[in-house]
Design a protein around this motif. Sequence first.
Motif, mmCIF file in Angstrom:
data_model
loop_
_atom_site.group_PDB
_atom_site.id
_atom_site.type_symbol
_atom_site.label_atom_id
_atom_site.label_comp_id
_atom_site.label_asym_id
_atom_site.label_seq_id
_atom_site.Cartn_x
_atom_site.Cartn_y
_atom_site.Cartn_z
ATOM 1 N N ARG A 1 40.192 53.063 24.534
ATOM 2 C CA ARG A 1 40.259 54.098 23.737
ATOM 3 C C ARG A 1 41.194 54.036 22.645
ATOM 4 N NH1 ARG A 1 40.525 57.487 27.395
ATOM 5 N NH2 ARG A 1 42.793 58.103 27.094
ATOM 6 N N ARG A 2 42.484 53.591 23.016
ATOM 7 C CA ARG A 2 43.492 53.557 22.077
ATOM 8 C C ARG A 2 43.257 52.473 21.106
ATOM 9 N NH1 ARG A 2 48.278 56.153 23.689
ATOM 10 N NH2 ARG A 2 47.936 57.549 25.681
ATOM 11 N N THR A 3 42.481 51.200 21.631
ATOM 12 C CA THR A 3 42.357 50.092 20.253
ATOM 13 C C THR A 3 40.828 50.016 20.624
ATOM 14 O OG1 THR A 3 42.452 48.396 22.290
ATOM 15 C CG2 THR A 3 44.717 48.850 21.281
ATOM 16 N N THR A 4 40.241 49.062 21.035
ATOM 17 C CA THR A 4 38.678 48.902 21.125
ATOM 18 C C THR A 4 38.649 47.970 22.240
ATOM 19 O OG1 THR A 4 38.701 46.533 19.738
ATOM 20 C CG2 THR A 4 38.654 48.462 18.465
ATOM 21 N N PRO A 5 37.215 48.199 22.719
ATOM 22 C CA PRO A 5 36.920 47.514 23.914
ATOM 23 C C PRO A 5 37.169 46.021 23.651
ATOM 24 C CG PRO A 5 35.368 49.033 23.414
ATOM 25 C CD PRO A 5 36.143 49.119 22.343
ATOM 26 N N ARG A 6 36.989 45.342 22.540
ATOM 27 C CA ARG A 6 36.906 43.867 22.429
ATOM 28 C C ARG A 6 38.240 43.562 22.381
ATOM 29 N NH1 ARG A 6 36.912 40.778 16.904
ATOM 30 N NH2 ARG A 6 38.787 41.795 16.824
ATOM 31 N N ASN A 7 39.319 44.330 21.707
ATOM 32 C CA ASN A 7 40.557 43.809 21.838
ATOM 33 C C ASN A 7 41.316 43.823 23.435
ATOM 34 O OD1 ASN A 7 40.711 43.214 19.291
ATOM 35 N ND2 ASN A 7 41.446 45.249 18.673
ATOM 36 N N THR A 8 40.745 45.046 24.059
ATOM 37 C CA THR A 8 41.342 44.959 25.429
ATOM 38 C C THR A 8 40.760 43.939 26.369
ATOM 39 O OG1 THR A 8 41.091 47.539 25.308
ATOM 40 C CG2 THR A 8 41.363 46.617 27.608
ATOM 41 N N LEU A 9 39.659 43.423 26.005
ATOM 42 C CA LEU A 9 39.068 42.136 26.834
ATOM 43 C C LEU A 9 39.948 41.097 26.525
ATOM 44 C CD1 LEU A 9 35.242 42.960 26.344
ATOM 45 C CD2 LEU A 9 36.347 42.527 28.671
ATOM 46 N N VAL A 10 40.314 40.764 25.143
ATOM 47 C CA VAL A 10 41.067 39.629 24.682
ATOM 48 C C VAL A 10 42.471 39.753 25.318
ATOM 49 C CG1 VAL A 10 42.221 38.516 22.789
ATOM 50 C CG2 VAL A 10 39.805 39.232 22.455
ATOM 51 N N GLY A 11 43.070 40.830 25.403
ATOM 52 C CA GLY A 11 44.407 41.024 25.931
ATOM 53 C C GLY A 11 44.221 40.725 27.444
ATOM 54 N N ALA A 12 43.478 41.422 28.331
ATOM 55 C CA ALA A 12 43.040 41.039 29.538
ATOM 56 C C ALA A 12 43.101 39.279 29.966
ATOM 57 C CB ALA A 12 41.957 41.759 30.270
ATOM 58 N N ALA A 13 42.309 38.780 28.920
ATOM 59 C CA ALA A 13 42.142 37.442 29.600
ATOM 60 C C ALA A 13 43.322 36.558 29.062
ATOM 61 C CB ALA A 13 41.022 36.658 28.314
ATOM 62 N N LEU A 14 44.033 37.126 28.092
ATOM 63 C CA LEU A 14 45.427 36.548 28.074
ATOM 64 C C LEU A 14 46.417 36.787 28.997
ATOM 65 C CD1 LEU A 14 45.949 37.286 24.242
ATOM 66 C CD2 LEU A 14 45.356 35.257 25.029
ATOM 67 N N LEU A 15 46.096 37.868 29.621
ATOM 68 C CA LEU A 15 46.958 38.006 30.828
ATOM 69 C C LEU A 15 47.053 37.180 32.043
ATOM 70 C CD1 LEU A 15 47.518 41.944 30.919
ATOM 71 C CD2 LEU A 15 49.577 40.341 30.508
ATOM 72 N N VAL A 16 45.661 36.728 32.145
ATOM 73 C CA VAL A 16 45.104 36.049 33.366
ATOM 74 C C VAL A 16 45.513 34.739 32.934
ATOM 75 C CG1 VAL A 16 43.067 34.968 34.489
ATOM 76 C CG2 VAL A 16 43.102 37.436 33.741
ATOM 77 N N GLY A 17 45.742 34.026 31.732
ATOM 78 C CA GLY A 17 45.954 32.974 31.391
ATOM 79 C C GLY A 17 47.489 32.450 31.666
ATOM 80 N N VAL A 18 48.291 33.524 31.124
ATOM 81 C CA VAL A 18 49.741 33.579 31.173
ATOM 82 C C VAL A 18 50.154 33.668 32.682
ATOM 83 C CG1 VAL A 18 52.067 34.950 30.747
ATOM 84 C CG2 VAL A 18 50.300 34.749 28.980
ATOM 85 N N GLY A 19 49.513 34.549 33.533
ATOM 86 C CA GLY A 19 49.744 34.680 34.657
ATOM 87 C C GLY A 19 49.802 33.398 35.488
ATOM 88 N N TYR A 20 48.667 32.450 35.586
ATOM 89 C CA TYR A 20 48.348 31.252 36.148
ATOM 90 C C TYR A 20 49.334 30.201 35.852
ATOM 91 C CZ TYR A 20 44.881 33.152 39.242
ATOM 92 O OH TYR A 20 44.022 33.641 40.208
#
Length: 489
Positions: free
Chosen positions: A340-359
Amino acid sequence: MTALPAAGLRMLGPVVGFLVLVELTSGILQGYYTPMLTDIARHLGIDDGDVNWFESAQLMLSALAVPLLAKLGDIYGHKRILLVSTVLTAAASWGVAFAPGFWTFLAAWSLQGFYVVWLPMEIALIFSRLRHAPNRAVLTRKAAGLLVGALELGVIGGALLGGVLVERFAGMLWLTLSFPAMAVTLCIFAVHFGVPESDSLDGGTVDRTGFVLLAVGLLTLTSGLTFLRINGPGTWWAWAVLAAGVAAFIPFVRYELGRRDPLVDFAMLRRPSMWPVQLTAGLFGISVLGAQAPMSTFARTDPAQHGYGLGLEASQVSIIIGSYVLALLVGALLFPVAARRTTPRNTLVGAALLVGVGYAMFLPFHDSLPQALANMVVAGLGSGALVAALPSAAAAAAPLNRTGMATGLTNTTKTIGGSFASAVFGIALASTAANALSGGTAVTAAPLEGYLTVWTVCSVTAFVAAAVLLLVPRLAFADPPLGAEENAV
């Protein structure tokens, strides 16, 4: 948890409450067994690396079953298919508890994979009940967050309970494995009496030829991976079988493109707001499904004996699982807020980046429990958002009479990614010293290089998913004009 608006609650009625119970049970299935995988391996007389074949077989069956069940849901009703899959999962769960040997356990564990269709059917049910709401995509995202939150709570509770009971009932593994079977059995009554049927059905037919072609492709691919695991990556004919499996999808795609009522609607998949979501689901499955067993066996590996690992007991593994799943819960609940604060697409991108950084953090930091916890929390935040976001994004991008197919395909591609990863990770984790003796005891622990390979693959594929999601239109997954879309359908 994020509350649904009052108008959305009135349209959904009590259905979300009963679906929350189903997802709690789904979480129990996904978390309960993880702390005891080493105990199961010793009970069956297999090595740690062979545990991956349980997940590989289950995920491959799921990849085959979900497209068919999702299509049947669009034709005959999503509640009906949800109920059938729950009955099948309950029967398989009792089979896991009382399996007398490795092959029967493997068969029952595989059939237990029918539960993966639960969340897609639930999202389709919710989207159907909200079809006349002007903000149905927003409401579906919030409901998905609640369901995934319940799922993750179930994973936490299941992991903690499993870790305690496997030690409490030592020597009675059948009794420990009976608890999730009881939970699934109770779920049958929740679905039957508490969930109404959807009203936006396709009214089409089952594409039997398409299903056969899909089955041939998936089974050939699975056979190729199995031969690679048994005979080693240097076996040329195993690679030939694997290539034949990939080639088998060419006639499947061509056949489906010529059908008016296909098993898999590739015309829908070609939409710019759809194919990146499905590809992301497949890449995401590599980490969220394929890396579970390696994390459990790494945590149980004794560093004093092997020079790596965390040396945890079964109950202590629950600490890692609980922290990871708690991060999943937070990520799932924050997804609609961030969207809601950004866009669904940007939220998906950010979530995928977090997964990549974590591993990626696992590569230098894997020597202690605090390091593993920090890595899993970072990856878990992104994973939780993706678990909630992908089916709701697919539903928003699909025609109203294809929501079951679209949401089901996110789980299909996710399970395909997970099954391939589980098989490949099994090869990477196969210990070259498995048949050697160390002090008179067989060495069954996987090599450190295998774990480094697992974490590298999980990180790279997550970053690739983030790049793919940037190709989605910026304002995708928003609510389209209701009347225009229904006229088109």
